[in-house]
Every structure is written in structure tokens, then in C-alpha cells.
Scaffold this motif. Sequence first.
Motif, mmCIF file in Angstrom:
data_model
loop_
_atom_site.group_PDB
_atom_site.id
_atom_site.type_symbol
_atom_site.label_atom_id
_atom_site.label_comp_id
_atom_site.label_asym_id
_atom_site.label_seq_id
_atom_site.Cartn_x
_atom_site.Cartn_y
_atom_site.Cartn_z
ATOM 1 N N LEU A 1 16.085 -12.192 5.561
ATOM 2 C CA LEU A 1 14.835 -12.911 5.796
ATOM 3 C C LEU A 1 13.880 -12.099 6.668
ATOM 4 C CD1 LEU A 1 16.148 -16.551 6.316
ATOM 5 C CD2 LEU A 1 14.982 -15.618 4.306
ATOM 6 N N ALA A 2 14.399 -11.396 7.660
ATOM 7 C CA ALA A 2 13.558 -10.565 8.518
ATOM 8 C C ALA A 2 12.955 -9.407 7.727
ATOM 9 C CB ALA A 2 14.364 -10.044 9.705
ATOM 10 N N ASP A 3 13.737 -8.824 6.819
ATOM 11 C CA ASP A 3 13.208 -7.765 5.965
ATOM 12 C C ASP A 3 12.062 -8.309 5.108
ATOM 13 O OD1 ASP A 3 13.301 -5.096 4.627
ATOM 14 O OD2 ASP A 3 13.950 -6.317 2.907
ATOM 15 N N MET A 4 12.280 -9.466 4.511
ATOM 16 C CA MET A 4 11.224 -10.111 3.719
ATOM 17 C C MET A 4 10.021 -10.441 4.611
ATOM 18 S SD MET A 4 13.462 -12.758 1.372
ATOM 19 C CE MET A 4 12.038 -13.730 0.974
ATOM 20 N N GLY A 5 10.300 -10.898 5.830
ATOM 21 C CA GLY A 5 9.238 -11.259 6.767
ATOM 22 C C GLY A 5 8.359 -10.081 7.125
ATOM 23 N N GLU A 6 8.983 -8.935 7.392
ATOM 24 C CA GLU A 6 8.194 -7.740 7.716
ATOM 25 C C GLU A 6 7.299 -7.353 6.552
ATOM 26 O OE1 GLU A 6 11.381 -5.060 8.800
ATOM 27 O OE2 GLU A 6 10.881 -5.268 10.927
ATOM 28 N N LYS A 7 7.851 -7.420 5.349
ATOM 29 C CA LYS A 7 7.068 -7.084 4.157
ATOM 30 C C LYS A 7 5.928 -8.077 3.964
ATOM 31 C CE LYS A 7 11.011 -4.928 1.900
ATOM 32 N NZ LYS A 7 12.113 -5.139 0.966
ATOM 33 N N ALA A 8 6.221 -9.363 4.139
ATOM 34 C CA ALA A 8 5.207 -10.397 3.940
ATOM 35 C C ALA A 8 4.057 -10.235 4.934
ATOM 36 C CB ALA A 8 5.831 -11.786 4.066
ATOM 37 N N VAL A 9 4.380 -9.989 6.197
ATOM 38 C CA VAL A 9 3.336 -9.804 7.203
ATOM 39 C C VAL A 9 2.483 -8.591 6.854
ATOM 40 C CG1 VAL A 9 2.879 -9.246 9.625
ATOM 41 C CG2 VAL A 9 4.571 -10.998 9.062
ATOM 42 N N ALA A 10 3.116 -7.493 6.488
ATOM 43 C CA ALA A 10 2.379 -6.274 6.136
ATOM 44 C C ALA A 10 1.472 -6.505 4.929
ATOM 45 C CB ALA A 10 3.358 -5.127 5.865
ATOM 46 N N GLN A 11 1.970 -7.229 3.934
ATOM 47 C CA GLN A 11 1.180 -7.472 2.729
ATOM 48 C C GLN A 11 -0.031 -8.360 3.010
ATOM 49 O OE1 GLN A 11 4.195 -9.093 0.156
ATOM 50 N NE2 GLN A 11 5.111 -7.104 -0.241
ATOM 51 N N VAL A 12 0.186 -9.434 3.760
ATOM 52 C CA VAL A 12 -0.935 -10.331 4.070
ATOM 53 C C VAL A 12 -1.941 -9.616 4.964
ATOM 54 C CG1 VAL A 12 -1.585 -12.502 5.201
ATOM 55 C CG2 VAL A 12 0.413 -12.420 3.726
ATOM 56 N N LYS A 13 -1.451 -8.850 5.910
ATOM 57 C CA LYS A 13 -2.339 -8.090 6.794
ATOM 58 C C LYS A 13 -3.184 -7.113 5.985
ATOM 59 C CE LYS A 13 -2.317 -5.036 10.790
ATOM 60 N NZ LYS A 13 -1.484 -4.280 11.739
ATOM 61 N N GLN A 14 -2.565 -6.380 5.069
ATOM 62 C CA GLN A 14 -3.302 -5.428 4.236
ATOM 63 C C GLN A 14 -4.344 -6.138 3.375
ATOM 64 O OE1 GLN A 14 -3.360 -2.121 4.462
ATOM 65 N NE2 GLN A 14 -5.014 -2.205 2.979
ATOM 66 N N GLY A 15 -3.979 -7.279 2.821
ATOM 67 C CA GLY A 15 -4.938 -8.057 2.041
ATOM 68 C C GLY A 15 -6.128 -8.495 2.871
ATOM 69 N N ALA A 16 -5.867 -8.927 4.090
ATOM 70 C CA ALA A 16 -6.949 -9.353 4.984
ATOM 71 C C ALA A 16 -7.864 -8.179 5.327
ATOM 72 C CB ALA A 16 -6.371 -9.970 6.255
ATOM 73 N N ILE A 17 -7.279 -7.022 5.566
ATOM 74 C CA ILE A 17 -8.086 -5.836 5.864
ATOM 75 C C ILE A 17 -9.010 -5.522 4.691
ATOM 76 C CG2 ILE A 17 -7.977 -3.328 6.245
ATOM 77 C CD1 ILE A 17 -5.329 -3.904 7.829
ATOM 78 N N GLU A 18 -8.473 -5.595 3.483
ATOM 79 C CA GLU A 18 -9.289 -5.323 2.299
ATOM 80 C C GLU A 18 -10.426 -6.333 2.155
ATOM 81 O OE1 GLU A 18 -6.875 -4.845 -1.223
ATOM 82 O OE2 GLU A 18 -5.529 -3.464 -0.165
ATOM 83 N N LEU A 19 -10.168 -7.600 2.495
ATOM 84 C CA LEU A 19 -11.216 -8.613 2.426
ATOM 85 C C LEU A 19 -12.285 -8.414 3.500
ATOM 86 C CD1 LEU A 19 -9.033 -11.796 1.788
ATOM 87 C CD2 LEU A 19 -10.525 -10.651 0.134
ATOM 88 N N LEU A 20 -11.867 -7.906 4.661
ATOM 89 C CA LEU A 20 -12.778 -7.788 5.804
ATOM 90 C C LEU A 20 -13.592 -6.497 5.832
ATOM 91 C CD1 LEU A 20 -10.327 -9.168 8.510
ATOM 92 C CD2 LEU A 20 -12.505 -10.223 7.847
ATOM 93 N N THR A 21 -13.066 -5.417 5.267
ATOM 94 C CA THR A 21 -13.735 -4.115 5.445
ATOM 95 C C THR A 21 -15.131 -4.002 4.824
ATOM 96 O OG1 THR A 21 -12.358 -3.205 3.660
ATOM 97 C CG2 THR A 21 -11.721 -2.678 5.921
ATOM 98 N N PRO A 22 -15.492 -4.778 3.832
ATOM 99 C CA PRO A 22 -16.896 -4.672 3.401
ATOM 100 C C PRO A 22 -17.895 -5.097 4.489
ATOM 101 C CG PRO A 22 -15.589 -5.681 1.668
ATOM 102 C CD PRO A 22 -14.715 -5.594 2.888
ATOM 103 N N ARG A 23 -17.443 -5.928 5.441
ATOM 104 C CA ARG A 23 -18.343 -6.429 6.469
ATOM 105 C C ARG A 23 -18.025 -5.933 7.868
ATOM 106 N NH1 ARG A 23 -17.214 -9.083 2.725
ATOM 107 N NH2 ARG A 23 -15.343 -10.000 3.509
ATOM 108 N N LEU A 24 -16.813 -5.474 8.092
ATOM 109 C CA LEU A 24 -16.401 -4.991 9.422
ATOM 110 C C LEU A 24 -15.954 -3.539 9.318
ATOM 111 C CD1 LEU A 24 -14.150 -7.936 10.714
ATOM 112 C CD2 LEU A 24 -16.518 -7.478 11.335
#
Length: 151
Positions: A56-79
Amino acid sequence: MSGGTLVALAADEIVMGEFSVLGPIDPQIGGLPAASIVKARDCKPVADVSDLTLVLADMGEKAVAQVKQGAIELLTPRLERTAAEALAAKLTDGRWTHDYALTAREAGGLGLLIKVGMPLEVMKLMQLYPQAVEQSGIEFLPMHSPPRRRG
């Protein structure tokens, strides 16, 4: 709230009502916060951690990284990239519980472009789509008078 926050991160401007809130976008695994599973694993020697927690921790690390990367992609056009990475980390790292309500003021303080004041037309449109009310699971029975005794 987290799904709405993801949609809002893609917007040029986030318009919030007086009582609107956003929420963290921290991933959940089996109803548990991914960041907390990772933290639980890291609090003990690995020999004392169950195989399930390790997976579960392995999955958790991957999930956090994936959501974080997605958020960065959504934010970088404006930030700028650095600001987008910092904001994405705050929203995904588990610093708040998943149901934490980010007010307009707090969201603005995080660096999101927030405007408070929902147009009346939008409020009228939202009235056409009422939200279902969740039941508590407690069944309330009507009160009856006790049976009368004869005789």
C-alpha cells in the motif's frame, strides 16, 4: 471537494461563492490517505511492517507522485514551474485531512487566483441541479403510544 479542486486548477480564474471551499487533492487508497500509509511504513523498521502495508505504501508513493505531476501540468500555464510545484506539493502531501475545507482566503494565500463573488446567474443555474443528501444510516421510527391494557 478534491475533484472540484482538480477542475479549478485548470481554470484561468477560480470564482468562489462566499461559502465555497476547495479541498486537498491527496490521493486515497482503500479509503486511507496515501501519504499516511507511507508515513506509517516509515515510522517502523521495515522488518516490523506488514507486507500489505509495504504494498500500500508503494502504491501510495506512486499515487501522490502522479496526482502531484498532474496538478503541476494543470498549473504551469498560469504559474511559474517552481510555484506550481510548491502548490502541488501542498495540495497532495497529506498536510491536511482529505475533507479539509480550503476557504477562498486560504486558497488565495496558497497562490491560486481566486475571485469571490459568484454571479447570480450561476447561482440560479445551480438551483436546477439539487444535490442528493446523504443519509446517516440511522433509521428513525415514528413514535407510537404504548398499547393500552384491557380490563
